[in-house]
Design an enzyme around this catalytic site. Structure first.
Site, PDB file in Angstrom:
ATOM      1  N   TRP A  13      48.750  35.242  47.199  1.00 41.32           N
ATOM      2  CA  TRP A  13      47.704  34.246  46.980  1.00 41.32           C
ATOM      3  C   TRP A  13      48.229  32.838  47.235  1.00 41.32           C
ATOM      4  O   TRP A  13      47.549  32.020  47.854  1.00 41.32           O
ATOM      5  CB  TRP A  13      47.131  34.383  45.578  1.00 41.32           C
ATOM      6  CG  TRP A  13      45.990  33.463  45.260  1.00 41.32           C
ATOM      7  CD1 TRP A  13      45.820  32.742  44.127  1.00 41.32           C
ATOM      8  CD2 TRP A  13      44.840  33.176  46.075  1.00 41.32           C
ATOM      9  NE1 TRP A  13      44.653  32.017  44.184  1.00 41.32           N
ATOM     10  CE2 TRP A  13      44.032  32.267  45.372  1.00 41.32           C
ATOM     11  CE3 TRP A  13      44.432  33.591  47.351  1.00 41.32           C
ATOM     12  CZ2 TRP A  13      42.833  31.764  45.875  1.00 41.32           C
ATOM     13  CZ3 TRP A  13      43.236  33.094  47.864  1.00 41.32           C
ATOM     14  CH2 TRP A  13      42.447  32.199  47.129  1.00 41.32           C
ATOM     15  N   LYS A 106      46.169  33.419  37.127  1.00 39.78           N
ATOM     16  CA  LYS A 106      45.136  33.913  36.207  1.00 39.78           C
ATOM     17  C   LYS A 106      45.782  34.729  35.090  1.00 39.78           C
ATOM     18  O   LYS A 106      45.665  35.953  35.045  1.00 39.78           O
ATOM     19  CB  LYS A 106      44.109  34.740  36.980  1.00 39.78           C
ATOM     20  CG  LYS A 106      43.378  33.940  38.053  1.00 39.78           C
ATOM     21  CD  LYS A 106      42.454  34.812  38.888  1.00 39.78           C
ATOM     22  CE  LYS A 106      41.718  33.986  39.926  1.00 39.78           C
ATOM     23  NZ  LYS A 106      40.823  34.816  40.778  1.00 39.78           N
ATOM     24  N   ALA A 138      43.156  37.786  48.767  1.00 40.07           N
ATOM     25  CA  ALA A 138      43.949  37.082  49.769  1.00 40.07           C
ATOM     26  C   ALA A 138      43.760  37.633  51.177  1.00 40.07           C
ATOM     27  O   ALA A 138      43.550  36.876  52.131  1.00 40.07           O
ATOM     28  CB  ALA A 138      45.428  37.128  49.371  1.00 40.07           C
ATOM     29  N   LYS A 189      38.784  38.687  33.201  1.00 36.90           N
ATOM     30  CA  LYS A 189      38.229  39.714  34.093  1.00 36.90           C
ATOM     31  C   LYS A 189      39.275  40.742  34.502  1.00 36.90           C
ATOM     32  O   LYS A 189      38.933  41.894  34.829  1.00 36.90           O
ATOM     33  CB  LYS A 189      37.575  39.075  35.320  1.00 36.90           C
ATOM     34  CG  LYS A 189      38.471  38.148  36.136  1.00 36.90           C
ATOM     35  CD  LYS A 189      39.291  38.860  37.187  1.00 36.90           C
ATOM     36  CE  LYS A 189      40.292  37.932  37.836  1.00 36.90           C
ATOM     37  NZ  LYS A 189      41.089  38.583  38.871  1.00 36.90           N
ATOM     38  N   VAL A 277      52.276  41.257  40.820  1.00 37.16           N
ATOM     39  CA  VAL A 277      52.013  41.283  39.381  1.00 37.16           C
ATOM     40  C   VAL A 277      50.545  41.572  39.106  1.00 37.16           C
ATOM     41  O   VAL A 277      49.656  40.993  39.721  1.00 37.16           O
ATOM     42  CB  VAL A 277      52.401  39.928  38.748  1.00 37.16           C
ATOM     43  CG1 VAL A 277      52.020  39.890  37.272  1.00 37.16           C
ATOM     44  CG2 VAL A 277      53.894  39.682  38.917  1.00 37.16           C
ATOM     45  N   GLU A 279      48.240  40.791  36.332  1.00 35.47           N
ATOM     46  CA  GLU A 279      48.260  39.917  35.161  1.00 35.47           C
ATOM     47  C   GLU A 279      47.530  40.521  33.960  1.00 35.47           C
ATOM     48  O   GLU A 279      47.833  40.194  32.815  1.00 35.47           O
ATOM     49  CB  GLU A 279      47.648  38.553  35.503  1.00 35.47           C
ATOM     50  CG  GLU A 279      48.513  37.684  36.401  1.00 35.47           C
ATOM     51  CD  GLU A 279      49.674  37.030  35.658  1.00 35.47           C
ATOM     52  OE1 GLU A 279      49.775  37.200  34.433  1.00 35.47           O
ATOM     53  OE2 GLU A 279      50.481  36.350  36.318  1.00 35.47           O
TER      54      GLU A 279
END
Length: 333
Positions: A13, A106, A138, A189, A277, A279
């Site tokens: 990203w 995030k 991305a 989310k 990752v 998150e």
């Protein structure tokens, strides 16, 4: 005068945002990994995170953080939540006063429960802070597909001044001054996406997915509003929009974790097999602590927390859904 942008982080990203910004302003990307830096500079490719995608020649990279930060009029943070504070502390000695700092991350800090913009305020007091967030995968953006995002900062004048840096062609960037709401939507989310992925891994259908997403959005909104976000924010791009993309796309890391949990794989093995990752796994304990602190019921998020902590299996959770009592749609459960 054209603003110079520095971006810290060489993941998928961060690299994508750097590529977008390079169309509008001079930008330099910092990454620790020497191979990533060499690949971007020599071959215009981030082989580790965006293999097969050609990056703009204008995008340069370096492993020298001081070089990137000292020359930046705007600093963009694109590192995972667990290293966010330490990278900020490294950057602190080199950043000029009042340079805006924008987070792409995030997640929440595990120890403190703080959002990334709160960490920026802790480490770099006096710097304007913001987030770029929304339903942004991305690879789709790098493939030239249309997407919308939100640049959120508390100061409307500053956010409008920075908006043109990120807005480019089919990548449409809107503004929003509800910084807390926009940032929380992107964090919360991820947990719901794990729940949806678990259902997909167990072979659940579209009706189940729709139910989880809708009830999950209600959980996100309840906690977000309790913490000070605006209700309408969670119905927009940074809430519902991001939720839809993360819950339905095969490119979603958090959904992937859920799918594998639904298939019965242990969480440690899933995480070990990923080079990026997810998150939501790291955020789940902190989100549960926030929900408890604010007195907000989040049954779906709590189920995800239990599964990712090894307390229950995905099958146990979905069996429990069939046994739980139901009431008014406006109520939790």
């Amino acid at each position: 005068m054209r603003l110079k942008v520095g971006l810290l982080g060489g993941g998928s990203w961060g690299t994508t945002v750097a590529a977008v910004v390079s169309r509008n302003a001079p930008i330099q990307l910092w990454a620790r990994d020497a191979e990533t830096v060499e690949g971007i500079n020599r071959d215009h490719e981030n082989r580790k995170y965006l293999p097969g995608i050609t990056l703009p020649p204008a995008l340069g990279a370096t492993s020298d953080m001081a070089e990137v930060v000292a020359g930046a009029d705007v600093l963009v943070m694109a590192v995972p939540s667990h290293s966010f504070r330490s990278v900020l502390e490294e950057a602190r000695d080199h950043i000029r006063p009042w340079v805006p700092v924008i987070s792409l991350t995030k997640g929440l800090e595990l120890a403190s429960g703080k959002r990334m913009t709160e960490l920026i305020e802790d480490v770099l007091p006096g710097h304007p802070v913001g987030v770029l967030t929304g339903p942004n995968l991305a690879r789709e953006i790098m493939a030239g597909q249309a997407a919308a995002s939100v640049l959120s900062m508390a100061d409307e004048i500053v956010v409008r001044a920075l908006q043109p840096l990120f807005h480019s062609g089919l990548f449409r960037v809107y503004t929003n001054t509800d910084l807390l709401g926009c940032e929380l939507g992107g964090v919360l989310k991820n947990i719901i996406a794990i729940a949806v992925g678990m259902g997909d891994g167990l072979g659940a259908g579209d009706n189940t997915r729709a139910g989880l997403m809708t009830r999950g959005l209600a959980e996100i909104t309840r906690l977000g509003v309790a913490m000070g976000g605006r209700p309408e924010t969670f119905a927009g791009l940074t809430g519902m929009g991001d939720l839809i993309a993360t819950c339905t796309s095969p490119l979603s890391r958090n959904r992937h974790v859920g799918v594998e949990l639904g298939k019965g794989r242990p969480i440690d093995a899933i995480i070990a097999g990923m080079n990026m990752v997810a998150e939501g796994v790291k955020s789940a304990p902190t989100v549960m602590a926030l929900a408890d602190r604010h007195g907000i019921a989040m049954p779906i998020a709590r189920d995800v927390f239990d599964v990712t902590q090894g307390k229950r299996t995905a099958m146990d959770v979905f069996r429990g859904l069939l046994k739980s009592s139901v009431g008014d749609e406006a109520h939790p459960g």
